[in-house]
Write a protein that holds these residues in place. Sequence first.
Motif, PDB file in Angstrom:
ATOM      1  N   LEU A 213     -52.681  28.369   7.400  1.00 36.05           N
ATOM      2  CA  LEU A 213     -51.893  29.595   7.370  1.00 36.05           C
ATOM      3  C   LEU A 213     -51.884  30.235   5.982  1.00 36.05           C
ATOM      4  N   GLY A 214     -52.526  29.594   5.024  1.00 37.83           N
ATOM      5  CA  GLY A 214     -52.655  30.173   3.700  1.00 37.83           C
ATOM      6  C   GLY A 214     -51.632  29.719   2.692  1.00 37.83           C
ATOM      7  N   TYR A 215     -50.852  28.680   3.027  1.00 43.02           N
ATOM      8  CA  TYR A 215     -49.827  28.193   2.110  1.00 43.02           C
ATOM      9  C   TYR A 215     -50.385  27.047   1.269  1.00 43.02           C
ATOM     10  N   ASP A 216     -50.520  27.275  -0.031  1.00 44.02           N
ATOM     11  CA  ASP A 216     -51.054  26.221  -0.888  1.00 44.02           C
ATOM     12  C   ASP A 216     -49.962  25.283  -1.387  1.00 44.02           C
ATOM     13  N   HIS A 217     -48.708  25.653  -1.143  1.00 42.84           N
ATOM     14  CA  HIS A 217     -47.593  24.746  -1.399  1.00 42.84           C
ATOM     15  C   HIS A 217     -46.525  25.015  -0.341  1.00 42.84           C
ATOM     16  N   TYR A 218     -45.732  23.986  -0.019  1.00 43.31           N
ATOM     17  CA  TYR A 218     -44.736  24.133   1.027  1.00 43.31           C
ATOM     18  C   TYR A 218     -43.765  22.963   0.984  1.00 43.31           C
ATOM     19  N   VAL A 219     -42.669  23.089   1.744  1.00 42.99           N
ATOM     20  CA  VAL A 219     -41.730  21.990   1.946  1.00 42.99           C
ATOM     21  C   VAL A 219     -41.629  21.736   3.447  1.00 42.99           C
ATOM     22  N   SER A 220     -41.069  20.578   3.792  1.00 35.47           N
ATOM     23  CA  SER A 220     -41.014  20.177   5.197  1.00 35.47           C
ATOM     24  C   SER A 220     -39.619  19.661   5.529  1.00 35.47           C
ATOM     25  N   GLN A 221     -39.176  19.935   6.766  1.00 37.27           N
ATOM     26  CA  GLN A 221     -37.837  19.528   7.186  1.00 37.27           C
ATOM     27  C   GLN A 221     -37.896  18.968   8.601  1.00 37.27           C
ATOM     28  N   GLY A 222     -37.015  18.004   8.902  1.00 35.28           N
ATOM     29  CA  GLY A 222     -36.969  17.485  10.252  1.00 35.28           C
ATOM     30  C   GLY A 222     -35.804  16.552  10.501  1.00 35.28           C
ATOM     31  N   GLY A 223     -35.465  16.429  11.775  1.00 38.52           N
ATOM     32  CA  GLY A 223     -34.495  15.455  12.265  1.00 38.52           C
ATOM     33  C   GLY A 223     -35.118  14.737  13.439  1.00 38.52           C
ATOM     34  N   ASP A 224     -34.600  13.563  13.806  1.00 40.00           N
ATOM     35  CA  ASP A 224     -35.148  12.796  14.917  1.00 40.00           C
ATOM     36  C   ASP A 224     -36.645  12.558  14.678  1.00 40.00           C
ATOM     37  N   TRP A 225     -37.522  12.866  15.639  1.00 41.80           N
ATOM     38  CA  TRP A 225     -38.955  12.685  15.398  1.00 41.80           C
ATOM     39  C   TRP A 225     -39.439  13.548  14.235  1.00 41.80           C
TER      40      TRP A 225
END
Length: 438
Positions: A213-225
């Motif tokens: 998608l063109g993102y050379d940096h990013y963060v990630s979030q999640g709950g459960d799986w």
Amino acid sequence: MTHKSLEKIEVSRRTLLVAGTAVGLSSVILPSATVAADWKNPRPAIVDGVRPFKVGVPEKALIDLRGRLLETRWPESETVTDRSQGVQPAKLKELVDYWRTSYDWRKAERKLNSYAQFIANIDGLDIHFIHVRSLHENALPLVMTHGWPGSVFELLNVISPLTDPTAHGGSADDAFHVVLPSIPGFGFSEKPTTTGWNPQRIANAWDTLMKRLGYDHYVSQGGDWGAIINDALARQAPQGLLGIHVNRVERATTFPPDAAAALKAGGPPPETLSADERVVFNEAKDFLANGFGYAAIMGTRPETIGYGIADSPVGLAAWLYDKIADWVYTRGEPEKVLSKDAILDNISLYWLTNTGPSSGRLYWENIVAGAKLTPSKVPVAVTVFPGEVYRPPKKWLSRAYPQLIYYNQAPKGGHFAAWEEPEVFTQEIRAGFRSFRS
């Protein structure tokens, strides 16, 4: 795929819609098990392996669903007066009657279609995702992952606050570009036909998606799986991943060794634990003894349970509703925090895509893959919600998260934090990721 490529696709889609010729770009979703066992999307406007997607469930699938609900063969009433034997018939009958007579899937469909949706083929599998870019120039790219028995529906209400914070009491400095993928075998993502789609592989696919998608940096979030996939991503630490936020923590990676040994042996909490830590220990012990059966079944016999939940919408509803009711902050009363429509949006998605069985296989895949107990290699933010099944104290997290940069105990909310308390959840995401911004 670059941002400009996505913009070109969206312009093309809108042009065709105006011209009344959007059929080629509209992915018709195959809904019911009786209508078809699987579905395949047309492949229009493919750019860098990504194509636009729109939900359109055939009316015959909804007619089939209502017919099945009408012909349900119900079990007799439970022999207790509480929920200790599972979902109570009176409660489920009320929900099912509303599902059959009043619920409108088309509203859910319109809600999904109000967001830009796409399919990306990654590692040979079609992955469905929602992608909403913020208008704020310095927005931080964020991939968010749902869990089971949830779906992208549980995250929809936080999209606007995260992408457009100035309209929701926040600052432009809190803005995110949001990507919401559906886990393989869930919702509109393709169902794996071979083994190996475990959290580690899914985490790698998410990294591929963000970079495509063109993102050379990013963060990630999640709950459960989503949290388990997040942890796998944080262990892999691919280039460009700045850090993660989780609102559900893995017990196996954070329990003190003496407490873990006592828990495995079924004994009392060790004397080394404080009074508050003993509460956490006893809650974990109770959950393993009385609330973990669903995972044991799907982790060992997902195909066996799959027959019933693929064939009966009420069977599927009971299977999903049971855990929704167990894990919301308002224990046993999900309707106090979620509307019937919200609950049925999620259940209907599982039914119409026949992903009850395929979503359960993730439990089996995780067991086969084996425990991954190595610590995270990136900075981590953690929010503990009071209704979560496991609520570890801060000092327990250092084993799994040596770079813990944020920890907070939220005032309200349960396992489905974004779904139950979108405002509190949004505030936590903003706070947890604030230090990642340049």
